[in-house]
Design an enzyme around this catalytic site. Structure first.
Site, PDB file in Angstrom:
ATOM      1  N   SER A   1       0.836  -1.193   0.000  1.00 48.68           N
ATOM      2  CA  SER A   1       0.000   0.000   0.000  1.00 48.68           C
ATOM      3  C   SER A   1       0.879   1.254   0.000  1.00 48.68           C
ATOM      4  O   SER A   1       1.726   1.416  -0.863  1.00 48.68           O
ATOM      5  CB  SER A   1      -0.948  -0.068   1.197  1.00 48.68           C
ATOM      6  OG  SER A   1      -2.014   0.807   1.072  1.00 48.68           O
TER       7      SER A   1
ATOM      8  N   ASP B   1      -8.581  -3.991  -6.638  1.00 48.37           N
ATOM      9  CA  ASP B   1      -8.127  -3.426  -5.359  1.00 48.37           C
ATOM     10  C   ASP B   1      -8.919  -2.154  -5.069  1.00 48.37           C
ATOM     11  O   ASP B   1      -8.992  -1.251  -5.904  1.00 48.37           O
ATOM     12  CB  ASP B   1      -6.634  -3.102  -5.450  1.00 48.37           C
ATOM     13  CG  ASP B   1      -6.018  -2.751  -4.102  1.00 48.37           C
ATOM     14  OD1 ASP B   1      -6.603  -1.943  -3.362  1.00 48.37           O
ATOM     15  OD2 ASP B   1      -4.933  -3.273  -3.808  1.00 48.37           O
TER      16      ASP B   1
ATOM     17  N   HIS C   1      -7.338  -5.718  -1.107  1.00 51.36           N
ATOM     18  CA  HIS C   1      -6.208  -4.794  -1.111  1.00 51.36           C
ATOM     19  C   HIS C   1      -4.910  -5.554  -0.911  1.00 51.36           C
ATOM     20  O   HIS C   1      -4.724  -6.219   0.120  1.00 51.36           O
ATOM     21  CB  HIS C   1      -6.413  -3.761  -0.008  1.00 51.36           C
ATOM     22  CG  HIS C   1      -5.387  -2.670   0.001  1.00 51.36           C
ATOM     23  ND1 HIS C   1      -4.840  -2.130  -1.137  1.00 51.36           N
ATOM     24  CD2 HIS C   1      -4.800  -2.007   1.043  1.00 51.36           C
ATOM     25  CE1 HIS C   1      -3.976  -1.189  -0.813  1.00 51.36           C
ATOM     26  NE2 HIS C   1      -3.923  -1.103   0.502  1.00 51.36           N
TER      27      HIS C   1
END
Length: 522
Positions: free
Chosen positions: A235, A463, A491
């Site tokens: 991320s 995502d 994610h």
């Protein structure tokens, strides 16, 4: 709800690790670029002679490892300069570091540094709760598993902004204002948040940029005794890793950037892209929900189910639902945050169905619990500093998406087009950084990391928080970028059940063999 740019990675369903959603943006790389101009003058080597004289004490320090209180882990404190532009000033920041040593037998490959995302996610929490015990055994056997809390986060000079009761109030502010009074209340809340950060964290607040955290990571690499950095970032951790690679391309070892961000996107575009990502995730949830006997949103098309969810949000906006906490009924902001939290990981969809069903029947405690997990609120009413650090980094890395309410109103149609359900709330949440007390030091810009060895960039097609096109863009920007695609939901991809993804990454980490550029895993 403060959910316009908070990236969250999930090691366990909506649990521990990071996010990216603040209203400002954390995807900027102009900050890293500005710092890179001075960093590129140094030779890419771990040797002390390659380090500027003023920084040598930091690079040559010895870590004193001690017991963490968690079996199998050791902790230490590393010192870095508060301001890399003036390290001679002698002002330091203490960075908390943790490790789990390679379990052997076999050849030790050095340290594997991991970052869970955020910005604001605790690397030490992520290491101890997941990476240090949950990464593939072959990886943990040959690498010392290492992480750190970036400056401003958790145990490393944490940014502080609001008290628990103040944060409770902030999370309930209506972020889809219907009139001038609600709009004024939202602006006042953003100003109060910013003022709290300035009052409680004046020293660290100007020095929590991604570029500075990346430079801290190079000090960490050196004191760990590694010539090259081996790293897995998820991320927001992909921005941190890409920034490191651009600053120190000659010190890059094996880098995995999972759930990638696109550093070339300005704040407004990033926020709008992420809004579309959550809409995509919602449609996936809706298609699945329609097949389940317990779907509280009924049957029909994803559009029909999304419309019913939006109707539910409107109802709790007008009349909040009891949640079991008389001071925190479930209004639209908390309900929306709870839904968004569950969209990060498809394994949370059953929990979301149950929470929605209860809320529609007058019990908002399930959705409130999801929102609390997102904000890292403890049962005693205390909050981790996740949201504070998130805003602080985001607002420093890029100029704000919007200068004021009129700019938000002008952009509302494009956000609502990206997501009819979440668009308005995420647009207004993007106003946060307009009132930040510290001027941004960075701006959007591509990162190339010229001269670095292959860097694996991982993107998940559906995502919610880091749209797939960001991974495509980052892989193209990096001179040595290799794109690995997961055709799935949720994610990030590594360690989430795809044998194909895990094998490709494990082979790269253990043998140095990257997957073929463009490889796709179903």
């Amino acid at each position: 709800m403060d959910t316009s740019r908070l990236l969250r990675t999930t090691a366990t369903v909506i649990a521990a690790a990071g996010l990216l959603l603040s209203g400002c943006t954390s995807a900027g790389s102009g900050g890293p670029r500005a710092a890179a101009s001075s960093a590129r003058g140094t030779a890419p080597s771990a040797a002390p002679t390659a380090v500027p004289t003023a920084l040598r004490p930091y690079y040559e320090q010895k870590l004193s490892w001690r017991d963490c209180g968690v079996p199998g882990f050791q902790c230490a404190t590393m010192k870095v300069p508060l301001d890399y532009a003036h390290p001679e000033a002698g002002q330091d920041v203490d960075i908390a570091v943790a490790r789990r040593q390679a379990t052997g037998p076999g050849k030790r490959l050095g340290s594997l540094v991991v970052n869970p995302g955020g910005p604001g996610g605790s690397g030490i929490g992520y290491l101890q709760a997941y990476a240090g015990i949950g990464y593939p055994e072959a990886v943990r056997t040959q690498y010392d598993m290492v992480s750190f809390d970036p400056r401003g986060v958790a145990r490393s000079s944490p940014v502080q902004c609001l008290t628990g009761p103040e944060m409770d109030k902030f999370t309930q502010v209506d972020q889809t204002p219907d009139n001038a009074a609600e709009q004024a209340a939202l602006v006042a809340a953003f100003k109060e948040f910013a003022a709290g950060c300035q009052a409680r964290s004046p020293r660290i607040l100007p020095h929590v940029s991604t570029a500075e955290a990346a430079r801290d990571m190079d000090v960490l690499r050196a004191v760990l005794g590694d010539e090259k950095l081996t790293y897995v970032g998820a991320s927001y951790g992909t921005l941190l890793g890409a920034t490191y690679a651009d600053l120190f391309p000659g010190r890059v070892g094996r880098l995995v950037l999972d759930g990638a961000m696109d550093p070339s996107r300005p704040a407004l575009e990033m926020n709008r892209d992420q809004t579309g990502g959550f809409e995509t995730a919602l449609r996936s949830f809706a298609r699945d929900c329609a097949k389940q006997p317990d779907c509280p949103l009924g049957k029909g098309s994803p559009e029909a189910i999304a419309d019913r969810l939006q109707d539910f949000f409107r109802k709790v906006d007008a009349q909040p639902v009891p949640s079991g906490d008389p001071d925190r009924p479930l209004g639209e902001s908390l309900a929306t945050t709870g839904v968004i939290a569950a969209l990060y990981d498809e394994s949370a969809w059953p929990q979301l169905r149950e929470a929605l069903a209860s809320a529609m029947n007058g019990d908002g405690s399930g959705l409130l619990g999801l929102a609390d997990s997102y904000y890292e609120r403890e049962p005693d009413g205390k909050y981790a500093n996740l949201m504070f650090a998130n805003a602080a980094v985001n607002c420093l890395d890029q100029p704000p998406a919007f200068a004021g309410p009129q700019a938000v109103e002008a952009a509302l149609p494009s956000f609502e087009k990206a997501s009819p359900v979440f668009g308005a709330g995420l647009a207004w949440a993007s106003l946060n950084c307009a009132y930040w007390p510290v001027k941004a030091t960075g701006a959007a810009g591509a990162l190339a990391a010229k001269g670095a060895p292959p860097i694996v960039v991982v993107g998940t097609i559906r995502d919610p928080a880091t749209p797939y096109k960001w991974a495509q863009a980052l892989a193209k920007q990096l001179d040595s970028g290799v794109l690995l695609t997961y055709d799935g939901d949720g994610h990030t991809a590594y360690g989430r059940g795809s044998t194909c993804i895990d094998t490709a990454i494990n082979t790269y980490l253990l043998e140095g063999k990257p997957p073929k550029d463009g490889k796709k895993c179903a």
